[in-house]
Scaffold this active site. Structure first.
Site, PDB file in Angstrom:
ATOM      1  N   ALA A 160       0.641  -1.143   0.021  1.00 48.39           N
ATOM      2  CA  ALA A 160       0.057  -0.047   0.024  1.00 48.39           C
ATOM      3  C   ALA A 160       0.831   1.211   0.124  1.00 48.39           C
ATOM      4  O   ALA A 160       1.495   1.325   0.841  1.00 48.39           O
ATOM      5  CB  ALA A 160      -0.915  -0.032   1.187  1.00 48.39           C
ATOM      6  N   CYS A 161       0.698   2.008  -0.888  1.00 42.06           N
ATOM      7  CA  CYS A 161       1.412   3.254  -1.164  1.00 42.06           C
ATOM      8  C   CYS A 161       0.540   4.614  -0.708  1.00 42.06           C
ATOM      9  O   CYS A 161      -0.416   4.397  -0.738  1.00 42.06           O
ATOM     10  CB  CYS A 161       2.234   3.555  -2.240  1.00 42.06           C
ATOM     11  SG  CYS A 161       1.147   3.660  -3.888  1.00 42.06           S
ATOM     12  N   THR A 162       1.222   5.717  -0.793  1.00 31.76           N
ATOM     13  CA  THR A 162       0.505   6.798  -0.498  1.00 31.76           C
ATOM     14  C   THR A 162      -0.992   7.160  -1.307  1.00 31.76           C
ATOM     15  O   THR A 162      -1.971   7.359  -1.060  1.00 31.76           O
ATOM     16  CB  THR A 162       1.435   8.071  -0.410  1.00 31.76           C
ATOM     17  OG1 THR A 162       2.605   7.864   0.430  1.00 31.76           O
ATOM     18  CG2 THR A 162       0.583   9.283   0.254  1.00 31.76           C
TER      19      THR A 162
ATOM     20  N   THR B  34       2.103   0.533  -5.289  1.00 29.30           N
ATOM     21  CA  THR B  34       1.453  -0.356  -4.686  1.00 29.30           C
ATOM     22  C   THR B  34       1.644  -1.619  -5.525  1.00 29.30           C
ATOM     23  O   THR B  34       1.881  -2.607  -4.998  1.00 29.30           O
ATOM     24  CB  THR B  34      -0.054   0.019  -4.517  1.00 29.30           C
ATOM     25  OG1 THR B  34      -0.251   0.836  -3.478  1.00 29.30           O
ATOM     26  CG2 THR B  34      -0.725  -1.420  -3.918  1.00 29.30           C
TER      27      THR B  34
END
Length: 101
Positions: free
Chosen positions: A8-10, A16
Protein backbone atom coordinates in the site's frame (compact mmCIF):
# COMPACT_ATOMS: atom_id res chain seq x y z
CA UNK A 1 8.82 -20.62 2.71
CA UNK A 2 5.25 -19.32 2.73
CA UNK A 3 5.08 -15.54 2.49
CA UNK A 4 2.03 -13.30 2.70
CA UNK A 5 1.87 -9.55 2.73
CA UNK A 6 0.22 -6.27 1.97
CA UNK A 7 1.37 -3.52 -0.39
CA UNK A 8 0.00 0.00 0.00
CA UNK A 9 1.51 3.32 -1.10
CA UNK A 10 0.48 6.88 -0.40
CA UNK A 11 -1.50 7.31 -3.62
CA UNK A 12 -2.60 3.68 -3.67
CA UNK A 13 -1.78 3.32 -7.33
CA UNK A 14 1.63 2.79 -8.94
CA UNK A 15 3.99 1.80 -6.12
CA UNK A 16 1.38 -0.50 -4.59
CA UNK A 17 1.19 -2.67 -7.70
CA UNK A 18 4.87 -2.40 -8.61
CA UNK A 19 5.85 -3.49 -5.08
CA UNK A 20 3.44 -6.43 -5.25
CA UNK A 21 4.76 -7.61 -8.62
CA UNK A 22 8.42 -7.22 -7.70
CA UNK A 23 8.01 -9.09 -4.41
CA UNK A 24 6.08 -11.90 -6.06
CA UNK A 25 8.70 -12.28 -8.79
CA UNK A 26 11.66 -12.18 -6.37
CA UNK A 27 10.08 -14.70 -3.97
CA UNK A 28 9.04 -17.15 -6.70
CA UNK A 29 12.46 -16.90 -8.31
CA UNK A 30 13.93 -18.18 -5.03
CA UNK A 31 11.35 -20.98 -4.75
CA UNK A 32 8.98 -19.45 -2.21
CA UNK A 33 5.19 -19.39 -2.20
CA UNK A 34 3.80 -15.85 -1.91
CA UNK A 35 0.44 -14.06 -1.88
CA UNK A 36 0.32 -10.28 -1.72
CA UNK A 37 -2.79 -8.25 -0.96
CA UNK A 38 -3.05 -4.67 -2.19
CA UNK A 39 -4.80 -1.79 -0.47
CA UNK A 40 -5.32 1.38 -2.44
CA UNK A 41 -7.73 3.88 -3.87
CA UNK A 42 -9.98 1.12 -5.21
CA UNK A 43 -9.98 -0.78 -1.92
CA UNK A 44 -8.58 -4.21 -1.07
CA UNK A 45 -7.62 -6.55 -3.90
CA UNK A 46 -6.39 -10.15 -3.69
CA UNK A 47 -7.38 -10.29 -0.03
CA UNK A 48 -5.46 -12.75 2.13
CA UNK A 49 -7.45 -15.60 3.62
CA UNK A 50 -7.16 -16.48 7.29
CA UNK A 51 -5.71 -19.86 6.24
CA UNK A 52 -2.97 -18.21 4.18
CA UNK A 53 -2.06 -15.96 7.10
CA UNK A 54 -2.09 -18.89 9.54
CA UNK A 55 0.31 -20.99 7.44
CA UNK A 56 2.63 -18.09 6.56
CA UNK A 57 6.20 -18.18 7.80
CA UNK A 58 6.53 -14.41 7.45
CA UNK A 59 4.42 -11.36 6.66
CA UNK A 60 5.78 -8.51 4.53
CA UNK A 61 4.13 -5.14 4.93
CA UNK A 62 5.37 -3.00 2.05
CA UNK A 63 3.50 0.11 3.06
CA UNK A 64 3.80 3.88 3.13
CA UNK A 65 0.46 4.41 4.88
CA UNK A 66 -1.46 2.66 7.63
CA UNK A 67 -3.41 -0.35 6.42
CA UNK A 68 -6.65 -1.92 7.51
CA UNK A 69 -6.61 -5.34 9.12
CA UNK A 70 -3.07 -5.18 10.50
CA UNK A 71 -4.26 -7.02 13.62
CA UNK A 72 -4.63 -10.17 11.46
CA UNK A 73 -0.86 -10.61 11.65
CA UNK A 74 -0.53 -10.64 15.44
CA UNK A 75 1.83 -13.40 16.55
CA UNK A 76 3.47 -13.70 13.09
CA UNK A 77 6.96 -12.63 12.06
CA UNK A 78 6.31 -9.29 10.38
CA UNK A 79 8.77 -7.34 8.23
CA UNK A 80 7.73 -3.74 7.57
CA UNK A 81 9.40 -1.79 4.78
CA UNK A 82 8.50 1.20 2.60
CA UNK A 83 7.30 0.39 -0.92
CA UNK A 84 10.38 2.14 -2.32
CA UNK A 85 12.65 -0.47 -0.68
CA UNK A 86 10.70 -3.23 -2.41
CA UNK A 87 10.70 -1.44 -5.77
CA UNK A 88 14.46 -0.79 -5.63
CA UNK A 89 15.74 -4.04 -4.03
CA UNK A 90 13.18 -6.87 -3.98
CA UNK A 91 15.79 -9.65 -4.27
CA UNK A 92 17.86 -8.24 -1.41
CA UNK A 93 14.74 -8.01 0.76
CA UNK A 94 13.83 -11.66 0.13
CA UNK A 95 17.42 -12.68 0.97
CA UNK A 96 17.24 -10.76 4.28
CA UNK A 97 13.90 -12.41 5.08
CA UNK A 98 15.40 -15.85 4.41
CA UNK A 99 18.08 -15.05 7.00
CA UNK A 100 15.41 -13.91 9.48
CA UNK A 101 13.24 -16.97 9.07
Amino acid sequence: MNIVGVAACTAGIAHTYIAKEKLENAARKRGHKIHMETQGVIGVEDALSSGEIETADVVILATDVSISGKERFEGKKVVEVPTETVVMSPNKLIEKIEELV
